[in-house]
Enzyme design. Structure first.
Site, PDB file in Angstrom:
ATOM      1  CG  ASN A 128      -1.983  -1.123   1.061  1.00  0.00           C
ATOM      2  OD1 ASN A 128      -2.566  -1.315  -0.014  1.00  0.00           O
ATOM      3  ND2 ASN A 128      -2.151  -1.903   2.121  1.00  0.00           N
ATOM      4  NE  ARG A 267      10.311  -6.866 -44.752  1.00  0.00           N
ATOM      5  CZ  ARG A 267       9.683  -8.000 -44.982  1.00  0.00           C
ATOM      6  NH1 ARG A 267      10.358  -9.137 -45.127  1.00  0.00           N
ATOM      7  NH2 ARG A 267       8.363  -8.018 -45.032  1.00  0.00           N
ATOM      8  CD  GLU A 363      15.560   3.818  -9.095  1.00  0.00           C
ATOM      9  OE1 GLU A 363      16.038   4.956  -8.931  1.00  0.00           O
ATOM     10  OE2 GLU A 363      16.232   2.818  -9.379  1.00  0.00           O
TER      11      GLU A 363
HETATM   12  N1  COS Z   1      14.659  15.948  -0.624  1.00  0.00           N
HETATM   13  C1  COS Z   1      14.480  16.312   0.653  1.00  0.00           C
HETATM   14  N2  COS Z   1      13.266  16.374   1.241  1.00  0.00           N
HETATM   15  C2  COS Z   1      12.216  16.048   0.503  1.00  0.00           C
HETATM   16  C3  COS Z   1      12.318  15.668  -0.842  1.00  0.00           C
HETATM   17  C4  COS Z   1      13.622  15.621  -1.418  1.00  0.00           C
HETATM   18  N3  COS Z   1      13.806  15.263  -2.672  1.00  0.00           N
HETATM   19  N4  COS Z   1      11.090  15.409  -1.328  1.00  0.00           N
HETATM   20  C5  COS Z   1      10.234  15.623  -0.332  1.00  0.00           C
HETATM   21  N5  COS Z   1      10.915  16.000   0.764  1.00  0.00           N
HETATM   22  C6  COS Z   1      10.346  16.355   2.065  1.00  0.00           C
HETATM   23  C7  COS Z   1       9.386  17.500   1.925  1.00  0.00           C
HETATM   24  O1  COS Z   1      10.040  18.717   2.024  1.00  0.00           O
HETATM   25  C8  COS Z   1       8.475  17.261   3.086  1.00  0.00           C
HETATM   26  O2  COS Z   1       9.096  17.711   4.273  1.00  0.00           O
HETATM   27  P1  COS Z   1       8.233  18.339   5.464  1.00  0.00           P
HETATM   28  O3  COS Z   1       7.333  17.220   5.933  1.00  0.00           O
HETATM   29  O4  COS Z   1       9.274  18.729   6.452  1.00  0.00           O
HETATM   30  O5  COS Z   1       7.488  19.462   4.857  1.00  0.00           O
HETATM   31  C9  COS Z   1       8.394  15.747   3.158  1.00  0.00           C
HETATM   32  O6  COS Z   1       9.571  15.273   2.521  1.00  0.00           O
HETATM   33  C10 COS Z   1       7.175  15.197   2.471  1.00  0.00           C
HETATM   34  O7  COS Z   1       7.167  15.714   1.153  1.00  0.00           O
HETATM   35  P2  COS Z   1       5.864  15.782   0.277  1.00  0.00           P
HETATM   36  O8  COS Z   1       4.790  16.472   1.056  1.00  0.00           O
HETATM   37  O9  COS Z   1       6.228  16.275  -1.073  1.00  0.00           O
HETATM   38  O10 COS Z   1       5.535  14.230   0.212  1.00  0.00           O
HETATM   39  P3  COS Z   1       4.249  13.479  -0.327  1.00  0.00           P
HETATM   40  O11 COS Z   1       3.674  12.703   0.772  1.00  0.00           O
HETATM   41  O12 COS Z   1       3.396  14.365  -1.162  1.00  0.00           O
HETATM   42  O13 COS Z   1       4.953  12.402  -1.266  1.00  0.00           O
HETATM   43  C11 COS Z   1       6.716  11.800  -2.689  1.00  0.00           C
HETATM   44  C12 COS Z   1       5.565  12.721  -2.428  1.00  0.00           C
HETATM   45  C13 COS Z   1       7.964  12.611  -2.606  1.00  0.00           C
HETATM   46  C14 COS Z   1       6.791  10.611  -1.772  1.00  0.00           C
HETATM   47  C15 COS Z   1       6.461  11.308  -4.085  1.00  0.00           C
HETATM   48  O14 COS Z   1       6.555  12.433  -4.918  1.00  0.00           O
HETATM   49  C16 COS Z   1       7.429  10.286  -4.603  1.00  0.00           C
HETATM   50  O15 COS Z   1       8.579  10.548  -4.948  1.00  0.00           O
HETATM   51  N6  COS Z   1       6.872   9.100  -4.764  1.00  0.00           N
HETATM   52  C17 COS Z   1       7.540   8.035  -5.476  1.00  0.00           C
HETATM   53  C18 COS Z   1       8.284   7.214  -4.548  1.00  0.00           C
HETATM   54  C19 COS Z   1       9.071   6.253  -5.314  1.00  0.00           C
HETATM   55  O16 COS Z   1       9.951   6.620  -6.076  1.00  0.00           O
HETATM   56  N7  COS Z   1       8.741   4.967  -5.121  1.00  0.00           N
HETATM   57  C20 COS Z   1       9.417   3.914  -5.774  1.00  0.00           C
HETATM   58  C21 COS Z   1      10.572   3.564  -4.978  1.00  0.00           C
HETATM   59  S1  COS Z   1      11.086   2.027  -5.338  1.00  0.00           S
HETATM   60  S2  COS Z   1      12.787   2.234  -5.844  1.00  0.00           S
END
Ligand code: COS
Length: 385
Positions: A128, A267, A363
């Site tokens: 999830n 081809r 990713e």
């Molecule tokens: N570097 C540092 N901090 C970061 C960051 C980064 N690249 N991206 C987000 N953050 C921080 C934010 O600043 C925020 O901090 P605060 O809580 O202090 O404000 C916190 O992390 C949460 O960020 P955000 O609100 O953007 O998170 P969401 O819950 O909206 O999630 C993410 C968005 C970043 C999780 C999503 O865009 C993402 O990348 N998902 C894909 C994950 C992925 O790649 N999965 C596959 C992995 S398998 S290899």
């Protein structure tokens, strides 16, 4: 196009290309068919020092950066994305230790990783928690000098084959993502087993497996960085690694393009080689343009990262999304140019097309990359106000 590689970078490219041509191309179809993990190829990469590319010299690596890693990943991807995924996921799993690990952890783990003696996997995704990486449920409870891990990680590349796992788990469930921490867990630790192995559309030689933690006790010192920074470790790791996925897109596109050109010259239809038809030439021209644009972006971002950039989320997301969209498009077009032959297993492009699809998904899906880019645009605009 000349990307002005140094002599050393050119050597890395030549080495990776030679391994790809001599060791990967002859076996890629069989590995794909049998879903066989490419251990023999990993051993060759290890003997050639390519596992140590991005690891500092003080820990037994070659001390190079994202750029050199991208070159190696691109060349392997030109031959087989299943193989390059195994290799690139090793770097993904290593980044948490490299970026946030203690000196003791680096001394303990990095030399074996650099030598290719131990393979690494990164454990974030759960049933999830995919795009919503903050939604993980796996827990790590501190008890005395140990953390006790419970939960299941899903779709973990190199799962079961790797010796070292960097795992994201909640140390404080009430805090959500801010209660996440990162850990090193070694294969063989009691309470850590492997679940279902996935049967996939593409990258079939890369293994994708569940990791199951059932009261798995690990030393307290296996935490990476400190308690509560697991989400940050995750984001920084993905920021570093996504350009490498872009390099996979460039590589698979290049491989598919070369096959399409070769086929179109041989081809004959209507009495002429099909490459003489403008409809085919225009498709090849678009493919060539898109590949150079993707490569230019991936190389620029990798060089930007290596320049010591602290913030690279937007750039990495752009390189990943753009280059992997190109990888998919070019692979589909290569199949189209080759027509019926392209659709047959006898030729490599149908596999390239199947393999390319995952690059737009893992990713962080390319929709998530656009979210990351969009958020950064908003932040930058707000700063200027
Ligand atoms: N570097 C540092 N901090 C970061 C960051 C980064 N690249 N991206 C987000 N953050 C921080 C934010 O600043 C925020 O901090 P605060 O809580 O202090 O404000 C916190 O992390 C949460 O960020 P955000 O609100 O953007 O998170 P969401 O819950 O909206 O999630 C993410 C968005 C970043 C999780 C999503 O865009 C993402 O990348 N998902 C894909 C994950 C992925 O790649 N999965 C596959 C992995 S398998 S290899």
């Amino acid at each position: 196009m000349d990307y002005l590689l140094t002599e050393e970078q050119q050597m890395i490219r030549d080495l990776a290309r030679r391994i790809a041509d001599e060791k990967v191309v002859p076996v890629r179809a069989e590995l794909d068919e049998k879903e066989e993990f490419p251990w023999d190829i990993m051993k060759v990469l290890a003997q050639s020092d390519l596992f140590g590319l991005f690891i500092p010299e003080e820990y037994g690596g070659l001390g190079k950066g994202s750029f050199e890693l991208c070159i190696a990943v691109e060349e392997l991807s030109r031959a087989c994305v299943g193989v390059s995924t195994t290799y690139a996921a090793n770097a993904l799993g290593t980044y948490p230790i490299l970026l946030h690990g203690s000196d003791e952890q680096k001394k303990k783990y990095l030399p074996d990783i650099a030598a290719g003696k131990k393979l690494v996997a990164f454990g974030l995704t759960e049933a999830n928690a995919g795009s919503d990486a903050g939604g993980i449920q796996t827990t790590a409870r501190l008890e005395g000098n140990e953390y006790i891990l419970n939960g299941t990680k899903q779709w973990i590349t190199n799962g079961g084959e790797a010796d070292i796992y960097t795992i994201i788990a909640l140390t404080d469930k009430s805090k959500g993502p801010r209660g996440a921490s990162a850990f090193v867990v070694e294969k063989g630790t009691p309470g850590f087993t492997f679940g279902k192995k996935e049967n996939k559309l593409g990258i079939r030689s890369s293994v994708t497996r569940e990791l199951v933690f059932d009261n798995c006790r690990i030393p307290k010192d296996n935490i990476i960085g400190r308690d509560g920074i697991g989400f940050l470790v995750t984001m920084k790791t993905l920021d570093k690694s996504r350009t490498g996925v872009g390099a996979q897109g460039v590589g698979v596109a290049q491989g598919a393009f070369e096959e399409a050109v070769k086929f179109a010259r041989q081809r004959h239809q209507f009495g002429h080689p099909v490459i003489s038809f403008q409809a085919v030439q225009h498709m090849l021209a678009d493919m060539a343009m898109q590949i150079e644009a993707a490569r230019s972006l991936v190389y620029s971002v990798a060089r930007f990262i290596d320049s010591g950039a602290k913030e690279m989320s937007k750039e990495s997301a752009m390189a990943k999304a753009f280059a992997t969209d190109v990888g998919m498009k070019v692979a589909v077009d290569a199949v189209q140019i080759m027509g019926g032959a392209g659709y047959m297993r006898e030729y490599p492009v149908e596999k390239m097309m199947r393999d390319a699809k995952i690059l737009q998904i893992y990713e962080g899906t390319n929709q998530i990359q656009r979210n990351v880019i969009g958020q950064e645009i908003i932040r930058e605009a707000a700063k200027k106000k």
